[in-house]
Design a protein around this motif. Structure first.
Motif, mmCIF file in Angstrom:
data_model
loop_
_atom_site.group_PDB
_atom_site.id
_atom_site.type_symbol
_atom_site.label_atom_id
_atom_site.label_comp_id
_atom_site.label_asym_id
_atom_site.label_seq_id
_atom_site.Cartn_x
_atom_site.Cartn_y
_atom_site.Cartn_z
ATOM 1 N N ALA A 74 39.981 46.131 31.793
ATOM 2 C CA ALA A 74 39.556 46.638 33.090
ATOM 3 C C ALA A 74 40.748 47.309 33.760
ATOM 4 C CB ALA A 74 39.034 45.501 33.965
ATOM 5 N N VAL A 75 40.444 48.264 34.639
ATOM 6 C CA VAL A 75 41.482 48.951 35.407
ATOM 7 C C VAL A 75 41.101 48.815 36.875
ATOM 8 C CG1 VAL A 75 42.668 51.136 35.751
ATOM 9 C CG2 VAL A 75 41.684 50.622 33.531
ATOM 10 N N ASP A 76 42.056 48.460 37.702
ATOM 11 C CA ASP A 76 41.774 48.287 39.127
ATOM 12 C C ASP A 76 42.276 49.493 39.903
ATOM 13 O OD1 ASP A 76 42.922 45.966 41.710
ATOM 14 O OD2 ASP A 76 41.199 47.317 41.635
ATOM 15 N N VAL A 77 41.365 50.206 40.547
ATOM 16 C CA VAL A 77 41.757 51.329 41.390
ATOM 17 C C VAL A 77 41.195 51.029 42.771
ATOM 18 C CG1 VAL A 77 41.720 53.826 41.633
ATOM 19 C CG2 VAL A 77 41.481 52.822 39.380
ATOM 20 N N PRO A 78 41.956 50.383 43.657
ATOM 21 C CA PRO A 78 41.391 49.838 44.897
ATOM 22 C C PRO A 78 40.818 50.899 45.839
ATOM 23 C CG PRO A 78 43.616 49.036 44.550
ATOM 24 C CD PRO A 78 43.396 50.096 43.555
ATOM 25 N N THR A 79 41.254 52.164 45.713
ATOM 26 C CA THR A 79 40.767 53.184 46.646
ATOM 27 C C THR A 79 39.334 53.594 46.368
ATOM 28 O OG1 THR A 79 41.785 54.816 45.211
ATOM 29 C CG2 THR A 79 43.018 54.168 47.166
ATOM 30 N N ARG A 80 38.814 53.283 45.159
ATOM 31 C CA ARG A 80 37.452 53.713 44.838
ATOM 32 C C ARG A 80 36.414 52.754 45.409
ATOM 33 N NH1 ARG A 80 38.306 54.834 38.448
ATOM 34 N NH2 ARG A 80 39.562 56.732 38.622
ATOM 35 N N PRO A 110 45.021 37.617 39.201
ATOM 36 C CA PRO A 110 46.368 38.197 39.202
ATOM 37 C C PRO A 110 46.465 39.692 38.931
ATOM 38 C CG PRO A 110 46.317 36.186 37.927
ATOM 39 C CD PRO A 110 44.918 36.493 38.272
ATOM 40 N N PHE A 111 45.561 40.306 38.132
ATOM 41 C CA PHE A 111 45.770 41.698 37.803
ATOM 42 C C PHE A 111 45.238 42.657 38.861
ATOM 43 C CE2 PHE A 111 47.825 40.471 34.316
ATOM 44 C CZ PHE A 111 47.360 40.749 33.042
ATOM 45 N N ARG A 112 44.653 42.120 39.912
ATOM 46 C CA ARG A 112 44.222 43.006 40.984
ATOM 47 C C ARG A 112 45.439 43.593 41.667
ATOM 48 N NH1 ARG A 112 39.101 40.289 44.127
ATOM 49 N NH2 ARG A 112 37.764 40.139 42.293
ATOM 50 N N LYS A 113 45.279 44.814 42.195
ATOM 51 C CA LYS A 113 46.440 45.495 42.775
ATOM 52 C C LYS A 113 46.893 44.829 44.069
ATOM 53 C CE LYS A 113 47.116 49.265 40.180
ATOM 54 N NZ LYS A 113 46.863 48.860 38.833
ATOM 55 N N ASP A 114 46.019 44.073 44.743
ATOM 56 C CA ASP A 114 46.448 43.439 45.997
ATOM 57 C C ASP A 114 47.039 42.054 45.784
ATOM 58 O OD1 ASP A 114 42.955 42.869 47.031
ATOM 59 O OD2 ASP A 114 43.973 42.746 45.106
ATOM 60 N N PHE A 115 47.129 41.616 44.534
ATOM 61 C CA PHE A 115 47.770 40.332 44.243
ATOM 62 C C PHE A 115 49.255 40.579 44.082
ATOM 63 C CE2 PHE A 115 47.056 35.984 42.916
ATOM 64 C CZ PHE A 115 48.203 35.677 42.207
ATOM 65 N N PRO A 116 50.135 39.865 44.826
ATOM 66 C CA PRO A 116 51.561 40.199 44.782
ATOM 67 C C PRO A 116 52.197 39.853 43.445
ATOM 68 C CG PRO A 116 51.216 38.213 46.053
ATOM 69 C CD PRO A 116 49.855 38.746 45.731
ATOM 70 N N LEU A 117 53.323 40.493 43.170
ATOM 71 C CA LEU A 117 54.017 40.319 41.891
ATOM 72 C C LEU A 117 54.470 38.875 41.697
ATOM 73 C CD1 LEU A 117 55.209 41.646 39.377
ATOM 74 C CD2 LEU A 117 57.231 42.195 40.710
ATOM 75 N N SER A 118 54.970 38.209 42.781
ATOM 76 C CA SER A 118 55.467 36.849 42.650
ATOM 77 C C SER A 118 54.352 35.816 42.779
ATOM 78 C CB SER A 118 56.511 36.586 43.733
ATOM 79 O OG SER A 118 55.895 36.771 44.982
ATOM 80 N N GLY A 119 53.170 36.230 43.137
ATOM 81 C CA GLY A 119 52.079 35.290 43.319
ATOM 82 C C GLY A 119 52.185 34.577 44.667
ATOM 83 N N TYR A 120 51.264 33.640 44.918
ATOM 84 C CA TYR A 120 51.280 32.904 46.177
ATOM 85 C C TYR A 120 51.848 31.501 46.026
ATOM 86 C CZ TYR A 120 48.085 36.540 47.730
ATOM 87 O OH TYR A 120 47.529 37.740 48.049
ATOM 88 N N VAL A 121 51.897 30.994 44.808
ATOM 89 C CA VAL A 121 52.176 29.577 44.571
ATOM 90 C C VAL A 121 53.272 29.451 43.529
ATOM 91 C CG1 VAL A 121 51.177 27.585 43.410
ATOM 92 C CG2 VAL A 121 49.918 28.708 45.209
#
Lengths: 116, 244
Positions: free
Chosen positions: B90-96, B171-182
């Protein structure tokens, strides 16, 4: 006629067929029958009928298995049989799905635009 | 050394400077585009777009309702016989509007040919699982569910595959941060691993890696006629930058 049946297909799980002409005749007739239920102008029906009648004519004219394999030119005769079985199942599913109808729904404007 | 120099001079400067340019293959291109037209003619109900990339790869864009019909057709039809599913991502393109683009890569061993099938969905709409058609899709769909949150209806066993057991988020969504939340650490008092909100020693740095020159002038979007005129003047003055 050679009359020599090959010992093995060389493929795991695919047994040598003793009467390939008979099997193919049955399968091709069934496929052509299933295609009759589709509208005449459906592209799937047109192209598949063309393909299947061509192969059917090869089967009817050529009685030697090895020469038939060469004529059809799509692998061993047992593989041709499995292709025909798959095509039969597909044609039955196509009569349900009716893919010749016009497009279900257009994609939103920028859906397939790349780069964004 | 001397032989390569001779070859360099004999071929001429033009061809040797272009040695890294990928050679075009018009025969494969026409074969693939004809096959793409063939499929689009047979399945007009689901196929929205067909294209052949510059690397000679056939791509088929379909409506999400047509996943099972198109994949079954490509697998069973005698002229296609794409029995192998090599990849499913899957590819996440949040603007669409439909942010996730699901990509199926198929391979036909009989005809030595590959094809790519693409669909779309958003966070909440489920897609039909392709496991009835290709068993290989099983774990790939689990991965897409785990990493993106795309739900597959009629999947035999859709559960997490890569993230930790109590992990929340995709995790692979573009709005999930690189370092994670936890973040996790072993706590000696309670004698087990505990999960705590992440604390980084240094705040996240975003570097602007854009070059001052335009990367792909052929794909530049021209906004208005006035800017086009000025842009044309600018391009003319940059002639010396063009490759030979």
């Amino acid at each position: 006629m050679a009359g020599v049946i090959k010992k093995t297909t060389g493929l795991v799980g695919l047994a040598v067929s003793h009467n390939p002409h008979e099997r193919l005749r049955i399968l091709y007739t069934k496929i052509l029958g299933s295609l009759q239920t589709m509208p005449q102008d459906a592209a799937y029906r047109k192209y598949t009928e063309q393909l299947i009648t061509q192969r059917f004519n090869h089967v009817k004219s050529e009685h030697d298995v090895e020469k038939l394999e060469k004529k059809i030119n799509c692998g061993q005769i047992e593989e041709v049989i499995s292709q025909a079985e798959a095509e039969l199942a597909l044609s039955r599913k196509m009569t349900e799905w009716k893919p010749w109808e016009p497009l279900v729904e257009e994609a939103p404007a920028n859906q397939w635009k790349w780069p964004i | 050394m001397a032989a390569s120099l001779v070859r360099f001079v004999r071929n001429g400067f033009g061809r040797s400077l272009n040695a890294t340019v990928r050679p075009k293959d018009p025969v494969t291109h026409t074969q693939l585009s004809e096959f793409g037209e063939y499929i689009a003619e047979i399945l007009p109900k689901y196929v929205q777009q067909v294209q052949v990339t510059c690397f000679n790869e056939l791509e088929l864009m379909i409506h999400p309702e047509g996943i099972i019909p198109v994949l079954t057709f490509l697998k069973d039809h005698t002229n296609a016989q794409f029995h192998n599913m090599t990849d499913l991502t899957a590819v996440d393109v949040p603007t669409r509007q439909y942010r996730f683009e699901i990509v199926y890569n198929l391979l036909s061993l009989r005809y030595n040919s590959r094809i790519r099938v693409k669909t779309y969905t958003d966070e909440l709409s489920p897609l039909d699982s392709s496991v009835p058609v290709h068993q290989a899709a099983d774990w790939y769909e689990r991965e897409i569910w785990d990493m993106f949150g795309v739900f597959f209806a009629n999947h035999p066993d859709l559960r997490r595959i890569l993230t930790d057991y109590g992990f929340e988020g995709h995790p692979f969504r573009k709005d999930f941060p690189l370092s994670g939340y936890v973040e996790v650490r072993y706590d000696d008092e309670v004698k087990r691993v505990v999960a705590e909100p992440v604390e980084l020693a240094q705040e996240f740095r975003k570097f602007d890696l854009n070059s001052p020159w335009e990367a792909f002038p052929a794909y530049h979007k021209r906004k208005s006629l006035h800017s086009e005129f000025l842009f044309g003047l600018l391009l003319a003055s940059e002639d010396w930058l063009l490759p030979q």
